[in-house]
Design a protein around this motif. Structure first.
Motif, PDB file in Angstrom:
ATOM      1  N   SER A 315     -15.822  -1.061  21.918  1.00 10.90           N
ATOM      2  CA  SER A 315     -16.659   0.132  22.102  1.00 10.90           C
ATOM      3  C   SER A 315     -18.116  -0.084  21.371  1.00 10.90           C
ATOM      4  O   SER A 315     -18.821   0.759  21.789  1.00 10.90           O
ATOM      5  N   ARG A 316     -18.211  -1.204  20.959  1.00 14.30           N
ATOM      6  CA  ARG A 316     -19.640  -1.479  20.402  1.00 14.30           C
ATOM      7  C   ARG A 316     -20.459  -2.266  21.530  1.00 14.30           C
ATOM      8  O   ARG A 316     -19.903  -3.064  22.446  1.00 14.30           O
ATOM      9  N   ASP A 317     -21.731  -1.920  21.661  1.00 15.01           N
ATOM     10  CA  ASP A 317     -22.463  -2.370  22.454  1.00 15.01           C
ATOM     11  C   ASP A 317     -23.251  -3.532  21.974  1.00 15.01           C
ATOM     12  O   ASP A 317     -23.577  -3.715  20.819  1.00 15.01           O
ATOM     13  N   PRO A 318     -23.732  -4.678  22.831  1.00 15.61           N
ATOM     14  CA  PRO A 318     -24.254  -5.792  22.336  1.00 15.61           C
ATOM     15  C   PRO A 318     -25.625  -5.460  21.897  1.00 15.61           C
ATOM     16  O   PRO A 318     -26.397  -4.489  22.123  1.00 15.61           O
ATOM     17  N   LYS A 319     -26.066  -6.181  20.886  1.00 17.57           N
ATOM     18  CA  LYS A 319     -27.412  -5.835  20.031  1.00 17.57           C
ATOM     19  C   LYS A 319     -28.721  -6.167  20.969  1.00 17.57           C
ATOM     20  O   LYS A 319     -29.709  -5.614  21.119  1.00 17.57           O
ATOM     21  N   ASP A 320     -28.511  -7.356  21.756  1.00 17.12           N
ATOM     22  CA  ASP A 320     -29.597  -7.654  22.630  1.00 17.12           C
ATOM     23  C   ASP A 320     -29.083  -8.056  23.914  1.00 17.12           C
ATOM     24  O   ASP A 320     -28.684  -9.176  24.233  1.00 17.12           O
ATOM     25  N   THR A 321     -28.904  -7.117  24.818  1.00 17.64           N
ATOM     26  CA  THR A 321     -28.204  -7.165  26.226  1.00 17.64           C
ATOM     27  C   THR A 321     -28.961  -8.124  26.957  1.00 17.64           C
ATOM     28  O   THR A 321     -28.673  -8.950  27.629  1.00 17.64           O
ATOM     29  N   ALA A 322     -30.322  -8.059  26.837  1.00 22.10           N
ATOM     30  CA  ALA A 322     -31.237  -8.909  27.986  1.00 22.10           C
ATOM     31  C   ALA A 322     -31.114 -10.287  27.514  1.00 22.10           C
ATOM     32  O   ALA A 322     -30.987 -11.055  28.362  1.00 22.10           O
ATOM     33  N   ASN A 323     -31.335 -10.589  26.255  1.00 24.80           N
ATOM     34  CA  ASN A 323     -31.144 -12.285  26.038  1.00 24.80           C
ATOM     35  C   ASN A 323     -29.767 -12.826  26.120  1.00 24.80           C
ATOM     36  O   ASN A 323     -29.559 -13.926  26.573  1.00 24.80           O
ATOM     37  N   ALA A 324     -28.503 -11.750  26.169  1.00 27.68           N
ATOM     38  CA  ALA A 324     -27.281 -12.222  26.303  1.00 27.68           C
ATOM     39  C   ALA A 324     -27.182 -12.601  27.903  1.00 27.68           C
ATOM     40  O   ALA A 324     -26.439 -13.849  28.368  1.00 27.68           O
ATOM     41  N   ILE A 325     -27.648 -11.951  28.480  1.00 25.99           N
ATOM     42  CA  ILE A 325     -27.422 -12.059  30.128  1.00 25.99           C
ATOM     43  C   ILE A 325     -28.588 -12.987  30.658  1.00 25.99           C
ATOM     44  O   ILE A 325     -28.277 -13.820  31.374  1.00 25.99           O
ATOM     45  N   ARG A 326     -29.787 -13.241  30.084  1.00 25.34           N
ATOM     46  CA  ARG A 326     -30.666 -14.315  30.272  1.00 25.34           C
ATOM     47  C   ARG A 326     -30.011 -15.622  30.195  1.00 25.34           C
ATOM     48  O   ARG A 326     -30.210 -16.289  30.977  1.00 25.34           O
ATOM     49  N   LYS A 327     -29.031 -16.027  28.951  1.00 25.65           N
ATOM     50  CA  LYS A 327     -28.401 -16.829  28.976  1.00 25.65           C
ATOM     51  C   LYS A 327     -27.445 -17.432  30.209  1.00 25.65           C
ATOM     52  O   LYS A 327     -27.359 -18.603  30.589  1.00 25.65           O
ATOM     53  N   GLN A 328     -26.782 -16.509  30.663  1.00 23.50           N
ATOM     54  CA  GLN A 328     -26.147 -16.557  32.066  1.00 23.50           C
ATOM     55  C   GLN A 328     -26.823 -16.901  33.303  1.00 23.50           C
ATOM     56  O   GLN A 328     -26.564 -17.669  33.870  1.00 23.50           O
ATOM     57  N   ILE A 329     -27.975 -16.222  33.178  1.00 23.51           N
ATOM     58  CA  ILE A 329     -28.969 -16.402  34.245  1.00 23.51           C
ATOM     59  C   ILE A 329     -29.481 -17.979  34.251  1.00 23.51           C
ATOM     60  O   ILE A 329     -29.357 -18.598  35.323  1.00 23.51           O
ATOM     61  N   VAL A 330     -29.594 -18.353  32.984  1.00 20.04           N
ATOM     62  CA  VAL A 330     -30.339 -19.743  32.808  1.00 20.04           C
ATOM     63  C   VAL A 330     -29.194 -20.542  33.161  1.00 20.04           C
ATOM     64  O   VAL A 330     -29.528 -21.999  33.783  1.00 20.04           O
ATOM     65  N   ALA A 331     -28.076 -20.523  32.633  1.00 27.17           N
ATOM     66  CA  ALA A 331     -26.920 -21.491  33.132  1.00 27.17           C
ATOM     67  C   ALA A 331     -26.589 -21.556  34.492  1.00 27.17           C
ATOM     68  O   ALA A 331     -26.361 -22.632  34.897  1.00 27.17           O
ATOM     69  N   THR A 332     -26.998 -20.659  35.323  1.00 28.31           N
ATOM     70  CA  THR A 332     -26.818 -20.534  36.946  1.00 28.31           C
ATOM     71  C   THR A 332     -28.083 -21.065  37.402  1.00 28.31           C
ATOM     72  O   THR A 332     -28.163 -21.801  38.563  1.00 28.31           O
ATOM     73  N   TYR A 333     -29.241 -20.569  36.938  1.00 29.31           N
ATOM     74  CA  TYR A 333     -30.436 -20.783  37.574  1.00 29.31           C
ATOM     75  C   TYR A 333     -31.329 -21.281  36.477  1.00 29.31           C
ATOM     76  O   TYR A 333     -32.287 -20.553  36.215  1.00 29.31           O
ATOM     77  N   PRO A 334     -31.465 -22.754  36.205  1.00 31.79           N
ATOM     78  CA  PRO A 334     -32.336 -23.132  35.085  1.00 31.79           C
ATOM     79  C   PRO A 334     -33.567 -22.851  35.384  1.00 31.79           C
ATOM     80  O   PRO A 334     -34.468 -22.697  34.317  1.00 31.79           O
ATOM     81  N   ILE A 342     -36.945  -7.149  33.093  1.00 35.65           N
ATOM     82  CA  ILE A 342     -37.762  -5.729  32.915  1.00 35.65           C
ATOM     83  C   ILE A 342     -36.584  -4.968  32.520  1.00 35.65           C
ATOM     84  O   ILE A 342     -37.147  -3.701  31.840  1.00 35.65           O
ATOM     85  N   HIS A 343     -35.549  -4.676  32.794  1.00 31.27           N
ATOM     86  CA  HIS A 343     -34.538  -3.902  32.638  1.00 31.27           C
ATOM     87  C   HIS A 343     -33.174  -4.321  32.138  1.00 31.27           C
ATOM     88  O   HIS A 343     -32.731  -5.512  32.616  1.00 31.27           O
ATOM     89  N   ALA A 344     -32.491  -3.942  30.932  1.00 31.60           N
ATOM     90  CA  ALA A 344     -31.201  -4.389  30.905  1.00 31.60           C
ATOM     91  C   ALA A 344     -30.314  -2.978  30.318  1.00 31.60           C
ATOM     92  O   ALA A 344     -31.060  -2.425  29.652  1.00 31.60           O
ATOM     93  N   TRP A 345     -29.298  -3.052  30.954  1.00 32.66           N
ATOM     94  CA  TRP A 345     -28.400  -1.869  30.707  1.00 32.66           C
ATOM     95  C   TRP A 345     -26.928  -2.047  30.834  1.00 32.66           C
ATOM     96  O   TRP A 345     -26.623  -3.227  31.220  1.00 32.66           O
TER      97      TRP A 345
END
Length: 434
Positions: A315-334, A342-345
């Motif tokens: 039930s807990r939300d991540p503290k920093d959604t944007a940075n967590a997803i950025r890591k996955q974006i960069v892993a796919t698209y360096p 600009i938005h994270a939700w």
């Protein structure tokens, strides 16, 4: 920009920032008696309300927060094809006849949604194409077979196999090994659809109420003279039939639904426009990969990357959604390591144990529908329409889903959430290691 911050879902989505002015609907004020009452203002509930009202049924719908605060207004926007399982996998489980019926139902759902948007003038930013891709080597045979089986056994010629070279070219990354490209489906702006759907339901004559939480559902007595009572802090709905369309947000309202549909957190980020990166998904298709903890991404009409993939099984939300997803974006698209997010939700998705929808009469006159398990853009809309057909006494494809065996999650109310967390953490680890 619409600055409403949902109390049940973290972050203001890119969808919310680009949908324009959203109509506000009143809260329920006083008690009412209607033919059908609906709890939940997502795609399923609003489609049911719209179609019931069109047929002359008096219907009232209540939503605990604002329309679109749940998954219907915040999801990945991918329409997909068929059910969550590939048809050949369903065929092993259910046999060809039932698998084909479920596949055809999903195609009916796709046509229904596109036609509904056209008829009601809803501009939902539809873009064609979806690709399913393998994040591991050695799966060429099964992906190639998926395209062949779809064409030969399911009358669906729109899927083509992609080898590693073509997969890399169409995605703009070498991170995947093969895949299939489906040009018989596409992706949408989900909140634009939701807003247009609510408008259509109201225009049809449905009574719509936001900020109205259902606190209890009960029957006055058994037998044909019994009524269903839905209690809220501001009034009571009395009705002959009711639909529970809360999906992941059922809470303690209805125990059978809560036992069969589990909420899991899913999170998405939107980048600035990728004008300097034309190689990223140049054809504009949506993408979903083969991980159990799926990564799903696509480009918007204005060339932003919308990337989802961090699921949270608590039930807990991540503290920093944007940075967590950025890591996955960069892993796919360096090359996108410095692109602006600009938005994270986030929000909750309703899943069932076999990842198939839950459709059941949970008490006399009360039907619950949900648990689309990440495959609900088409199915949830169509299931709402099919519920209205059922109330009208029509033969309905909803029977195909009602016949599925959907077991409850193990562990009861106390242990099912930690047990699911452990199980899905294991699958996420397996995605990374082998």
């Amino acid at each position: 920009m619409d600055s409403w911050q949902s109390p049940i879902a973290p972050g203001i989505s890119w969808y919310q920032a680009t949908v324009g002015e959203r109509a506000a609907y009143p809260a329920l004020d006083g008690s009412k008696t209607v033919d059908v009452a609906i709890v939940g203002g997502g795609y399923t509930g609003l489609q049911a309300a719209c179609n019931l009202a069109k047929s002359g049924v008096s219907v009232a719908l209540i939503e605990a927060h604002r329309f679109g605060d749940g998954a219907s207004g915040r999801n990945g926007g991918q329409m997909g094809t068929g059910q969550r399982w590939w048809p050949e996998d369903l065929e092993k489980e259910l046999g060809y006849e039932r698998s084909k019926a479920l596949f055809d139902m999903a195609e009916d759902a796709k046509r229904y949604l596109l036609d509904f948007a056209k008829i009601h003038g809803i501009e939902m930013d539809y873009m064609p194409g979806q690709m399913n891709v393998s994040h591991k080597p050695g799966h060429d045979k099964e992906y190639r077979a998926n395209a062949e089986i779809a064409a030969e056994r399911y009358d669906y010629p729109h899927i083509s196999f992609m080898d590693r070279r073509e997969t890399a070219e169409r995605l703009g990354t070498k991170d995947y090994y093969c895949g299939v490209r489906d040009m018989g489906t596409g992706h949408i702006h989900p909140l634009k659809l939701l807003v247009g759907l609510a408008r259509a339901a109201q225009e049809a004559g449905a009574q719509l109420y936001e900020m109205t939480k259902a606190t209890a559902i009960r029957r006055t007595r058994n037998g044909p003279d019994g009524k269903i009572v839905i209690e809220t802090p501001s009034g009571v709905l009395t009705t002959d039939r009711a639909l529970v369309a809360t999906n992941a947000y059922v809470g303690n309202l209805e125990p059978a639904t809560a036992a069969h549909i589990m909420p899991i957190g899913s999170f998405i980020a939107a980048t600035a426009p990728l004008d300097d990166f034309p190689d990223v998904i140049p054809g504009g298709e949506a993408v979903a990969d083969s991980r159990f903890v799926v990564r799903y991404f696509r480009k918007s009409r204005d060339n932003r990357l919308l990337f989802g993939g961090r699921e949270v099984y608590s039930s807990r939300d991540p503290k920093d959604t944007a940075n967590a997803i950025r890591k996955q974006i960069v892993a796919t698209y360096p090359a996108l390591k410095n692109v602006e997010i600009i938005h994270a939700w986030g929000g909750n998705v309703g899943i069932t144990l076999p990842r198939q929808p839950f459709v059941k009469e949970v008490m006399p006159g009360v039907t619950s529908i949900g648990g689309y398990s990440g495959h609900g853009v088409m199915l949830s809309n169509y299931c709402g329409k099919l519920y209205a057909d059922m109330v009208a006494g029509k033969a309905t494809e909803l029977d195909h889903l009602a016949a599925l065996d959907i077991p409850a999650f193990p562990g009861g109310q106390r242990l099912r959430t930690p047990l699911l967390f452990l199980a899905l953490t294991w699958f996420a680890l397996r995605d990374r290691l082998w």
